[in-house]
Each structure stands twice: as structure tokens, then as C-alpha cells.
Design a protein around this motif. Structure first.
Motif, PDB file in Angstrom:
ATOM      1  N   SER A 312       0.826  -1.221   0.000  1.00  0.00           N
ATOM      2  CA  SER A 312       0.000   0.000   0.000  1.00  0.00           C
ATOM      3  C   SER A 312       0.852   1.261   0.000  1.00  0.00           C
ATOM      4  N   ARG A 313       1.960   1.224  -0.703  1.00  0.00           N
ATOM      5  CA  ARG A 313       2.842   2.389  -0.746  1.00  0.00           C
ATOM      6  C   ARG A 313       2.318   3.404  -1.753  1.00  0.00           C
ATOM      7  N   GLU A 324      -0.554  11.849   6.364  1.00  0.00           N
ATOM      8  CA  GLU A 324      -1.117  10.894   5.422  1.00  0.00           C
ATOM      9  C   GLU A 324      -0.263   9.626   5.382  1.00  0.00           C
ATOM     10  N   LYS A 325      -0.908   8.517   5.094  1.00  0.00           N
ATOM     11  CA  LYS A 325      -0.193   7.241   5.068  1.00  0.00           C
ATOM     12  C   LYS A 325       0.720   7.160   3.857  1.00  0.00           C
ATOM     13  N   TYR A 327       2.974   4.205   3.516  1.00  0.00           N
ATOM     14  CA  TYR A 327       3.046   2.784   3.197  1.00  0.00           C
ATOM     15  C   TYR A 327       2.741   1.969   4.446  1.00  0.00           C
ATOM     16  N   GLN A 328       2.606   0.691   4.236  1.00  0.00           N
ATOM     17  CA  GLN A 328       2.439  -0.251   5.337  1.00  0.00           C
ATOM     18  C   GLN A 328       3.578  -1.265   5.311  1.00  0.00           C
ATOM     19  N   VAL A 341       0.353  -5.474  10.773  1.00  0.00           N
ATOM     20  CA  VAL A 341       0.469  -4.488   9.695  1.00  0.00           C
ATOM     21  C   VAL A 341       0.720  -3.129  10.343  1.00  0.00           C
ATOM     22  N   ASP A 343       1.251   0.878   9.900  1.00  0.00           N
ATOM     23  CA  ASP A 343       1.070   2.044   9.026  1.00  0.00           C
ATOM     24  C   ASP A 343       2.173   3.063   9.294  1.00  0.00           C
ATOM     25  N   CYS A 345       3.197   6.966   8.410  1.00  0.00           N
ATOM     26  CA  CYS A 345       2.631   8.215   7.911  1.00  0.00           C
ATOM     27  C   CYS A 345       3.712   9.277   7.750  1.00  0.00           C
TER      28      CYS A 345
END
Length: 372
Positions: A312-313, A324-325, A327-328, A341, A343, A345
Motif C-alpha cells: 500500500s505504498r 497521510e499514510k 506505506y504499510q 500491519v 502504518d 505516515c
């Protein structure tokens, strides 16, 4: 116009094989500036070779009367780095024998000169052309002493011989362009030095990074740092001068790839730069290109806070806001627990300009770079 082609010996290997550079010199019928362009100083960064090939093809079609000065091109300038392999991968960033970054080995005249202010005082009333020639003569004299060490019975490590060969053919250039790409996956952008923003726009790239902090060991830094230092000395003496001497590093795409879009941008940008700097004449050019400038000191690298897999990068080139995120990290464990997992930010607003190729990371390994 056909170039002069020269082959320069670099190194004899244990097997008896020999490594060489090949230099292409396009020399116009009118005197002018010397432009030096090289590619592939880091072994995995190959896109610049395609840029130089297309520039050679282009210059073959140019009439010698339309070239003021000379354009020297050296593709595949680091055979040792280019040929290095780890299974399917081409690392080639470091000299494995000496554990040195191939682009942190270069000779910086300023570090060998304690009398720069005195030289500036002696030249305070001279014109720029005279100052440039007098200073260049001193740099060349000092640089030539490296050959004494290389030729001595004890000789020197290969990295010093290698840097000597590259710098000996580029030291007297007016404009120097070093073609790189990201070790991972990066945007197309140009590194530049102070007071050269207007010329940076000629490369038609959307993004430029000012090198506001550097030590002088990189190829472009070692070339221009003595001239920037001399400008500073004249400023101390109350005279504002700027030499028409420029050094650039173009970062074009990802490592181990020759992305057609990145190559095309490099070719068009360099052609436009040569036209704007009056090296090439009677050719159309592009002016007024908008470019986003940032400082190298405002770069921030994100390293994995735990080992695992990156998912999720955000995409390369994303403008990100603080909080804001990014990546995970999918993190496994050997503690009889379920996978977690994590997160990650953004700490600040910025632009994602570089991301890792490998999405499996050990703790502390690079994930992405942001500039703000």
C-alpha cells in the motif's frame, strides 16, 4: 559531422583482459565552449548510455559550422561497475575491493589549496576570461601531480587511477553533465548548484534539486566546487563575479532500466541546453519551461522501522501531506503471534521522488525518499 574517436586504457585484469574508455569528440568549425558528458558512473544506472547514443546520432547530422566549440561524450564510463553482477542484479555502486562509492572518489582542488583568497586578490582587476585561464592553469598543474603517484613504484589504488582518467579529460570543460538514474525507482530531475537556476530550466525537466550541502567528492561537485569557492573569495573582496562554468547531474529513471520516456527527456533536455548555451546554432529551442526547485538539505529518507514486506505504498511522484499514510509494513514474527500491519505516515508535507525497488525490507533499510 563525424567525431574523433579515442580509446583510453583503464585497467589490466588478473586474467590479462584490459578495460578501456571510448571518447567521442565532436569538434565544431568555430571556437567556443567545451561540453563534457558522461554516463554510467554507477554500474546499475544505464539510461544515460542510451541518451549518449542518441546524442551521437543527432550530432552526426549537425553541420560542423553549427557547432561552436566541442562536445565530448563518454558512455559506459565505469566498466568495473557496469560489469558487476549479483545473480540477476547489477549493483555496481561501490568499488567492491575498496568499499568506496564510485561517485565519492574524486579529486577536489579546493581541498589542496590554502591560498585561494590571495590568488583572488592578485586577480582582482583582471577580466573574467583571464581569471578563468589563470586559475585553470593552477588547477591543472596541481592535478598533474597525481600522475607522479600513479606512475611511482608503489602506485595507487585503482579508484585513484580511474578518477584521474575521467578528470583529466573533463577538467577544462565549461559545462559538465553527468548522467545517472536512481539506484531504485526515481523521478527524472536535475541536480544543480547555486546561481545556476536559469540554466537548470534549459533541461526541460519538471524538478530540480539544489545541492546546498556537499563535500566535493562527487564528480560534478569536484568539478565546480573550486570555481564556486573562487566566486566566494571575490565576493569577500567586494567584487561580484560568476563564471560561465556549470556542472549538472541528470537523474533519469530507474536503475538497471533504460526507460524510453526518461531517455527521451534526457536527450531533448541536453539538446535544448546546448542550443540555449549557444554551443549549437540554427536549431529550434524551448524557453520558459517551469521547474519546481527544492534544496537537497530538505530531503528526508524513510527507513523500515521493522522488517517485513512493503504494501500500500504511495506512488512515485505523489504530493503527500503530513499525517497521510505513506506505506504499510506487513511484519511477520517468530514469537507465536499473528502477523502485524504497521502504518507509516508522513512527518511533513512533501513530494515522493524516490522509492525502493525491493519491497521486502530488513529493519533499517530504505523504503522511500521525500523532498519538501
Amino acid at each position: 559531422m563525424f567525431p574523433q574517436i579515442e580509446t583510453i586504457f583503464l585497467r589490466q585484469m588478473a586474467s590479462g583482459d584490459r578495460l578501456f574508455l571510448q571518447l567521442y569528440k565532436f569538434i565544431g568549425s568555430q571556437p567556443g565552449k567545451k561540453v563534457y558528458i558522461q554516463s554510467n558512473l554507477h554500474g546499475a544506472e544505464i539510461s544515460g548510455n542510451a541518451v549518449i547514443h542518441q546524442l551521437i546520432e543527432f550530432l552526426l547530422s549537425v553541420d560542423a559550422a553549427d557547432l561552436m566549440g566541442e562536445v565530448w561524450l563518454v558512455p559506459v564510463c565505469n566498466p568495473m561497475g557496469v560489469n558487476e553482477r549479483a545473480q540477476h542484479f547489477s549493483p555496481g555502486r561501490h568499488c567492491a575491493y575498496e568499499s568506496k562509492d564510485w561517485n565519492r572518489i574524486f579529486w577536489d582542488y579546493e581541498k589542496h589549496n590554502n591560498h585561494l583568497l590571495a590568488f583572488a586578490k592578485s586577480q582582482i582587476h583582471e577580466d573574467l576570461a583571464t581569471i578563468r585561464q589563470n586559475y585553470l592553469n593552477i588547477i591543472k598543474q596541481k592535478f598533474a601531480r597525481n600522475l607522479d603517484e600513479i606512475s611511482s613504484p608503489h602506485s595507487v589504488p585503482y579508484s585513484e587511477r580511474f578518477r584521474y582518467e575521467l578528470q583529466s579529460i573533463s577538467l577544462d570543460a565549461d559545462y559538465l553533465i553527468d548522467l545517472h538514474s536512481s539506484n531504485n525507482q526515481g523521478l527524472d530531475y536535475v541536480y544543480y548548484f547555486r546561481n545556476r537556476e536559469d540554466s537548470a530550466k534549459y533541461f526541460l525537466l519538471d524538478f530540480g534539486i539544489l545541492l546546498d550541502k556537499y563535500d566535493g567528492d562527487a564528480f560534478d561537485e569536484a568539478f565546480i566546487k573550486p570555481w564556486l569557492a573562487l566566486e566566494d573569495c571575490f565576493q569577500q573582496l567586494g567584487r561580484q563575479i560568476q563564471f560561465d562554468i556549470e556542472a549538472w547531474t541528470l537523474e533519469l529513471g530507474a536503475g538497471m532500466q533504460m526507460n524510453p520516456d526518461s531517455v527521451a527527456k534526457g536527450v531533448e533536455g541536453i539538446k535544448n541546453y546546448l542550443i540555449q548555451k549557444n554551443v549549437l546554432q540554427n536549431l529550434p529551442s524551448t524557453q520558459g519551461h517551469e521547474i519546481y526547485f527544492a534544496k537537497s538539505s530538505n530531503r528526508e529518507k524513510y527507513y523500515a522501522i521493522a522488517g517485513g514486506m512493503i504494501q500500500s505504498r504511495v506512488a512515485l511522484g505523489t504530493n503527500i501531506k503530513a499525517g497521510e499514510k505513506l506505506y504499510q509494513i506487513l511484519s511477520f514474527n517468530k514469537e507465536n503471534q499473528l502477523p502485524t500491519v504497521i502504518d507509516i505516515c508522513a512527518a511533513e508535507d512533501g513530494l515522493v521522488y524516490d522509492v525502493s525497488t525491493n519491497q521486502a525490507v530488513n529493519q533499517g533499510e530504505f523504503v522511500l525518499g521525500i523532498i519538501h
